[in-house]
Design a protein around this motif. Structure first.
Motif, PDB file in Angstrom:
ATOM      1  N   PRO A  54       8.031  19.447  15.804  1.00  0.00           N
ATOM      2  CA  PRO A  54       6.925  18.586  16.223  1.00  0.00           C
ATOM      3  C   PRO A  54       6.660  18.636  17.723  1.00  0.00           C
ATOM      4  N   GLU A  55       7.711  18.940  18.507  1.00  0.00           N
ATOM      5  CA  GLU A  55       7.534  18.994  19.955  1.00  0.00           C
ATOM      6  C   GLU A  55       6.620  20.145  20.389  1.00  0.00           C
ATOM      7  N   SER A  56       6.328  21.067  19.464  1.00  0.00           N
ATOM      8  CA  SER A  56       5.452  22.192  19.799  1.00  0.00           C
ATOM      9  C   SER A  56       3.980  21.820  19.744  1.00  0.00           C
ATOM     10  N   GLY A  57       3.674  20.584  19.392  1.00  0.00           N
ATOM     11  CA  GLY A  57       2.281  20.157  19.313  1.00  0.00           C
ATOM     12  C   GLY A  57       2.151  18.673  19.548  1.00  0.00           C
ATOM     13  N   TYR A  58       0.993  18.132  19.176  1.00  0.00           N
ATOM     14  CA  TYR A  58       0.727  16.722  19.459  1.00  0.00           C
ATOM     15  C   TYR A  58       1.254  15.764  18.384  1.00  0.00           C
ATOM     16  N   ARG A  59       1.704  16.261  17.247  1.00  0.00           N
ATOM     17  CA  ARG A  59       2.239  15.379  16.210  1.00  0.00           C
ATOM     18  C   ARG A  59       3.507  14.703  16.708  1.00  0.00           C
ATOM     19  N   SER A  60       3.969  13.701  15.939  1.00  0.00           N
ATOM     20  CA  SER A  60       5.144  12.953  16.364  1.00  0.00           C
ATOM     21  C   SER A  60       6.038  12.622  15.182  1.00  0.00           C
ATOM     22  N   ALA A  61       7.339  12.599  15.455  1.00  0.00           N
ATOM     23  CA  ALA A  61       8.283  12.066  14.477  1.00  0.00           C
ATOM     24  C   ALA A  61       8.100  10.557  14.370  1.00  0.00           C
ATOM     25  N   PHE A  62       8.461  10.005  13.206  1.00  0.00           N
ATOM     26  CA  PHE A  62       8.394   8.560  13.004  1.00  0.00           C
ATOM     27  C   PHE A  62       9.452   8.144  12.001  1.00  0.00           C
ATOM     28  N   SER A  63       9.718   6.852  11.953  1.00  0.00           N
ATOM     29  CA  SER A  63      10.684   6.300  11.005  1.00  0.00           C
ATOM     30  C   SER A  63      10.006   5.215  10.180  1.00  0.00           C
ATOM     31  N   HIS A  64      10.327   5.179   8.900  1.00  0.00           N
ATOM     32  CA  HIS A  64       9.772   4.123   8.048  1.00  0.00           C
ATOM     33  C   HIS A  64      10.276   2.739   8.453  1.00  0.00           C
ATOM     34  N   LYS A  65      11.373   2.704   9.220  1.00  0.00           N
ATOM     35  CA  LYS A  65      11.857   1.423   9.721  1.00  0.00           C
ATOM     36  C   LYS A  65      10.848   0.784  10.673  1.00  0.00           C
ATOM     37  N   ASN A  66      10.043   1.626  11.284  1.00  0.00           N
ATOM     38  CA  ASN A  66       9.036   1.142  12.241  1.00  0.00           C
ATOM     39  C   ASN A  66       7.621   1.258  11.679  1.00  0.00           C
ATOM     40  N   GLU A  67       7.506   1.187  10.366  1.00  0.00           N
ATOM     41  CA  GLU A  67       6.216   1.345   9.694  1.00  0.00           C
ATOM     42  C   GLU A  67       5.902   0.078   8.907  1.00  0.00           C
ATOM     43  N   VAL A  68       4.670  -0.405   9.036  1.00  0.00           N
ATOM     44  CA  VAL A  68       4.194  -1.579   8.307  1.00  0.00           C
ATOM     45  C   VAL A  68       2.867  -1.211   7.647  1.00  0.00           C
ATOM     46  N   PRO A  80       0.797  -1.236   0.000  1.00  0.00           N
ATOM     47  CA  PRO A  80       0.000   0.000   0.000  1.00  0.00           C
ATOM     48  C   PRO A  80       0.824   1.278   0.000  1.00  0.00           C
ATOM     49  N   LEU A  81       2.138   1.173   0.224  1.00  0.00           N
ATOM     50  CA  LEU A  81       2.985   2.367   0.187  1.00  0.00           C
ATOM     51  C   LEU A  81       3.327   2.793  -1.240  1.00  0.00           C
ATOM     52  N   VAL A  82       3.075   1.931  -2.226  1.00  0.00           N
ATOM     53  CA  VAL A  82       3.313   2.316  -3.623  1.00  0.00           C
ATOM     54  C   VAL A  82       2.427   3.516  -3.968  1.00  0.00           C
ATOM     55  N   GLY A  83       3.052   4.562  -4.510  1.00  0.00           N
ATOM     56  CA  GLY A  83       2.306   5.756  -4.894  1.00  0.00           C
ATOM     57  C   GLY A  83       2.185   6.795  -3.804  1.00  0.00           C
ATOM     58  N   THR A  84       2.795   6.560  -2.630  1.00  0.00           N
ATOM     59  CA  THR A  84       2.683   7.539  -1.542  1.00  0.00           C
ATOM     60  C   THR A  84       3.744   8.626  -1.631  1.00  0.00           C
ATOM     61  N   ALA A  85       4.719   8.481  -2.527  1.00  0.00           N
ATOM     62  CA  ALA A  85       5.709   9.529  -2.775  1.00  0.00           C
ATOM     63  C   ALA A  85       5.375  10.237  -4.083  1.00  0.00           C
ATOM     64  N   LYS A  86       5.885  11.437  -4.223  1.00  0.00           N
ATOM     65  CA  LYS A  86       5.634  12.276  -5.394  1.00  0.00           C
ATOM     66  C   LYS A  86       4.129  12.475  -5.590  1.00  0.00           C
ATOM     67  N   MET A  87       3.608  12.177  -6.786  1.00  0.00           N
ATOM     68  CA  MET A  87       2.234  12.558  -7.088  1.00  0.00           C
ATOM     69  C   MET A  87       1.297  11.378  -7.317  1.00  0.00           C
ATOM     70  N   GLY A  88       1.597  10.214  -6.734  1.00  0.00           N
ATOM     71  CA  GLY A  88       0.669   9.090  -6.837  1.00  0.00           C
ATOM     72  C   GLY A  88      -0.604   9.317  -6.056  1.00  0.00           C
ATOM     73  N   LYS A 135       6.238   0.750 -10.842  1.00  0.00           N
ATOM     74  CA  LYS A 135       7.329   0.084 -10.136  1.00  0.00           C
ATOM     75  C   LYS A 135       6.865  -0.249  -8.723  1.00  0.00           C
ATOM     76  N   PRO A 136       7.435  -1.275  -8.115  1.00  0.00           N
ATOM     77  CA  PRO A 136       7.010  -1.665  -6.766  1.00  0.00           C
ATOM     78  C   PRO A 136       7.686  -0.827  -5.690  1.00  0.00           C
ATOM     79  N   THR A 137       7.654   0.505  -5.860  1.00  0.00           N
ATOM     80  CA  THR A 137       8.337   1.431  -4.968  1.00  0.00           C
ATOM     81  C   THR A 137       7.375   2.537  -4.546  1.00  0.00           C
ATOM     82  N   VAL A 138       7.772   3.299  -3.546  1.00  0.00           N
ATOM     83  CA  VAL A 138       6.874   4.347  -3.041  1.00  0.00           C
ATOM     84  C   VAL A 138       6.601   5.412  -4.094  1.00  0.00           C
ATOM     85  N   ASP A 139       7.553   5.610  -5.023  1.00  0.00           N
ATOM     86  CA  ASP A 139       7.346   6.567  -6.113  1.00  0.00           C
ATOM     87  C   ASP A 139       7.046   5.841  -7.420  1.00  0.00           C
ATOM     88  N   GLY A 140       6.400   4.678  -7.309  1.00  0.00           N
ATOM     89  CA  GLY A 140       6.240   3.792  -8.456  1.00  0.00           C
ATOM     90  C   GLY A 140       5.061   4.055  -9.357  1.00  0.00           C
TER      91      GLY A 140
END
Length: 767
Positions: A122-136, A28-36, A654-659
């Motif tokens: 991000p510390e100025s509000g409720y949002r949070s940093a995240f890493s794609h290493k910890n994303e499924v 489901p991450l395919v197309g989440t980069a650039k203009m997909g 392509k099977p990539t985030v910008d695919g």
């Protein structure tokens, strides 16, 4: 995978006994980069809830000027972003316009902050940093760690209910924030009103009214916690402080059971142990909070998150198994991600009892069908709905019924153009419900009143007030000095009219057939034989003098130029080829389309597509070109269709985030991939014919709802073997560049024999 697929391909009846695990091939991450513009979150096939992370909430305007960054966030998520604001429950997939993003939830720890903060702080509000290493991201499941709060967030969903599971650290300051201000395509005034009612210490209800792309949209919700909160409150961000505090008799800001405002954020506080899971069920309804509660009780009557996830993924496997393919690893991901994206919409729009809000803002009952919404028809009539007529015929018939209900509720007596959530957005051009309906009628998928549908199509096409139609009916074209994008409109109206004529002929309405087959020839009225291009005309009959076939500014086209749109006569390609100089000259014209260097001024809105979506002057990211590679089948060089389609498959997917080479446009880009990878494509929906291309899979079994199986077998499949040497249908050679819908629905076997050099004697007979 081979152990699962090969027996299924060789012994297709066994598919009914065991399904392949195809969910694992979807990314489901395919197309989440650039203009997909796709979203990675949790949803089920055609689900009403799309529970997904939002990486930013962008204001529509900055300092009174349009904010170009709005376009990036049509789906709420951009892969390159470093922070997650929260998780909202409604999203469009792959669109070129934004809306929705309703009811954002953000889990936090520490000092309560109700402002979302900014990406750089991000510390100025409720949002949070995240890493794609910890994303499924999987079908019906999304997981990520919110680093700033040390919270693991997991999402899943049923049709109408999103389920959250947040694993907290030990904390006396654990919060779940409900942001009713946040949304996609935000601007001051979008929120008309929000209301929250605390029913008890585990149940919240309410609604949100917005005036966005959909001008009058109300969404109701019911929100349940698996653990009581010990306190709650809200902040009212209305500048005018209108209606605040029950005439100022009560303090609404803390532990008061009802609060309402245009701009509102609520919070619910917990004390958590290390590793404790706070679960949230969030149900939607277009009708009422009572409807939302009924949806929740019907679809998730328990708190077993894993069960909901497994059931959602089982639904996805059932739908994905409608087409079982054998292919290389990357091609498997491309194929099943495309099929996944194709099955994200249109989306369910009714409660479990069948009630939904209609275009007239009244409550209606869907009797004997599922009501759907989010019809991006300028895009999806081309390949998505024809794909549904093969693999989702019952759903597609229900979508037609939904369109007819829209027509009945329309004060304009118009079929949908671009509609969602009981609103007509009037986005893009044409009346492209017509080819969707015509395609269903011509292919025998008519679990609806076909004659009534024809009347709706005719009434829509005779509307004197709609977008230049009065000029078109009177003059045979839309004049550019009276109505913009005139050539595009003339060409698209002509095609829609041909679709009406085909329906009328099949239904024995000769009077309607004669009227609309004549109208379908209006494309000739905007063809300038001297220049060799479709060209804007003025109301006095003359050609517009300033003309550049590569330019779009004021040239009479939308999301394309004259070079592209001069090839848009899908219903009469043989005549178009003759009109443009014959087969040889036309093939040369197509060659130059794919090989020329396109000037940077191509688009009037440069945000619309990146260079990644362009091959020469062929723009795959914009739909008017989607049939073009198949037009070589109407020349003496059909092998070039095979060459070009395989090239586009490799270049644009392509099977990539910008695919994705452009917006997925609610599944149209993905449906193009599915068809083309199987080796055929519907050049003119409303016809029974599919033009032959070059299959990219090794084999495929299409498991039809009628119980039959259509097998595609590709011999000698290799990257360099893009040319079809021979085609067999049920063991007999066919020397033509098409197959028919009936041949597919009857079941059987289509065998492609491939090679590295074109067979120039093959496929001499065009559709």
């Amino acid at each position: 995978m081979k152990k699962l697929l090969l027996p299924a391909l060789l012994l297709t009846p066994l598919l009914s006994l065991a399904q392949a695990d195809l969910v694992k091939h979807v990314n489901p991450l395919v197309g989440t980069a650039k203009m997909g513009h796709t979203y990675p979150g949790a949803t089920v096939p055609f689900g009403m809830v799309q529970l997904s992370p939002d990486t930013d909430t962008i204001p529509y305007a900055v300092d009174g000027k349009y904010n170009k960054d709005v376009y990036k966030y049509c789906a709420g998520y951009q892969y390159d972003d470093k922070t997650i604001v929260g998780f909202s429950h409604t999203h469009f997939s792959g669109t070129g316009h934004s809306d929705l993003g309703d009811f954002l939830i953000a889990p936090t720890t520490g000092r309560l902050q109700l402002n979302p903060g900014t990406e750089d702080r991000p510390e100025s509000g409720y949002r949070s940093a995240f890493s794609h290493k910890n994303e499924v991201a999987e079908p019906a499941y999304y997981k990520v760690k919110l680093d700033d709060h040390n919270i693991t967030a997991e999402l899943t969903a049923t049709n109408r209910v999103g389920m959250h599971q947040y694993t907290f650290p030990k904390s006396d300051e654990a919060h779940i924030i409900l942001d009713l201000m946040s949304g996609i395509y935000n601007y001051d005034g979008k929120n008309v009103w929000t209301f929250v009612r605390v029913e008890n210490d585990t149940l919240i209800t309410g609604y949100r009214q917005t005036n966005g792309w959909a001008r009058t949209r109300t969404v109701y919700f019911a929100m349940a916690f698996n653990k009581p909160f010990y306190q709650y409150g809200n902040k009212n961000y209305d500048e005018e402080q209108v209606y605040k505090g029950f005439w100022r008799k009560f303090d609404q800001t803390k532990n008061f059971p009802e609060f309402a405002a245009k701009k509102l954020r609520a919070y619910f506080d917990f004390k958590t142990e290390e590793g404790e899971k706070i679960k949230v069920k969030f149900a939607l309804s277009p009708i009422s909070t009572e409807g939302a509660l009924a949806n929740m009780r019907a679809e998730i009557p328990h708190w077993d998150f894993e069960q909901v996830k497994q059931q959602g993924q089982a639904q996805w496997n059932k739908e994905l198994n409608k087409v079982v393919v054998s292919a290389e690893k990357d091609d498997l991901v491309n194929f099943y991600t495309a099929l996944y994206h194709a099955f994200l919409g249109p989306t369910t729009y009714m409660d479990v009892d069948g009630k939904y809000r209609g275009l007239d803002m009244n409550v209606h009952q869907a009797k004997g069908f599922t009501n759907y919404t989010s019809f991006s028809l300028w895009d999806t009539y081309r390949a998505l709905h024809p794909l549904f007529n093969i693999v989702q015929p019952k759903r597609n018939a229900d979508m037609v019924k939904s369109m007819l209900a829209h027509y009945d509720q329309s004060v304009h007596k118009m079929l949908p153009v671009w509609s969602h959530h009981a609103n007509e957005n009037w986005c893009m051009i044409g009346y492209h419900s017509v080819p969707v309906i015509a395609d269903a009628v011509m292919k025998g998928n008519t679990n609806f009143d076909a004659n009534r549908a024809l009347e709706a199509c005719v009434t829509t096409a005779r509307n004197n007030y709609y977008d230049g139609l009065s000029y078109y009916m009177e003059m045979g074209y839309v004049p550019e000095d009276k109505n913009g994008s005139s050539v595009s409109k003339t060409l698209e109206y002509a095609y829609d009219d041909w679709c009406i004529a085909q329906m009328a002929k099949k239904l024995n309405r000769q009077d309607i057939y004669e009227e609309f087959i004549k109208r379908s020839q209006n494309y000739k009225n905007v063809y300038d034989a001297k220049s060799g291009y479709m060209r804007p005309r003025l109301s006095d009959g003359s050609w517009k003098k300033e003309f550049d076939p590569l330019d779009t500014h004021g040239q009479g086209f939308i999301e394309g130029n004259s070079w592209n749109y001069s090839l848009y006569v899908p219903h009469d390609p043989a005549q178009m080829v003759a009109m443009m100089g014959g087969k040889r000259r036309f093939a040369q014209h197509l060659d130059s389309l794919f090989t020329m260097e396109l000037p940077g001024r191509y688009f009037e809105n440069t945000e619309d597509i990146s260079r990644d979506g362009i091959i020469g002057n062929y723009v795959h990211g914009n739909e008017p070109s989607h049939h073009v590679a198949y037009l070589y089948n109407w020349t003496d060089q059909p092998w070039k269709t095979q060459e070009r389609t395989r090239m586009v498959l490799k270049a644009m997917y392509k099977p990539t985030v910008d695919g994705l080479g452009g917006n997925d446009d609610f599944g149209q880009m993905s449906a193009w991939y599915v068809f083309s990878a199987l080796g055929f494509y519907p050049v003119a929906p409303g016809s029974e014919h599919y033009a032959i291309g070059s299959p990219a899979v090794k084999s495929a079994s299409i498991n039809l709802e009628n119980g039959k199986t259509f097998v595609i077998d590709v011999k000698n499949q290799k990257d360099r073997n893009v040319y079809v040497q021979r085609i067999e249908l049920n063991g007999k050679d066919i020397n033509r560049s098409y197959i028919t819908h009936s041949e597919i629905m009857d079941g059987g076997r289509l065998t492609f024999h491939m090679g590295s050099k074109p067979n120039k004697k093959l496929m001499a007979v065009a559709p």
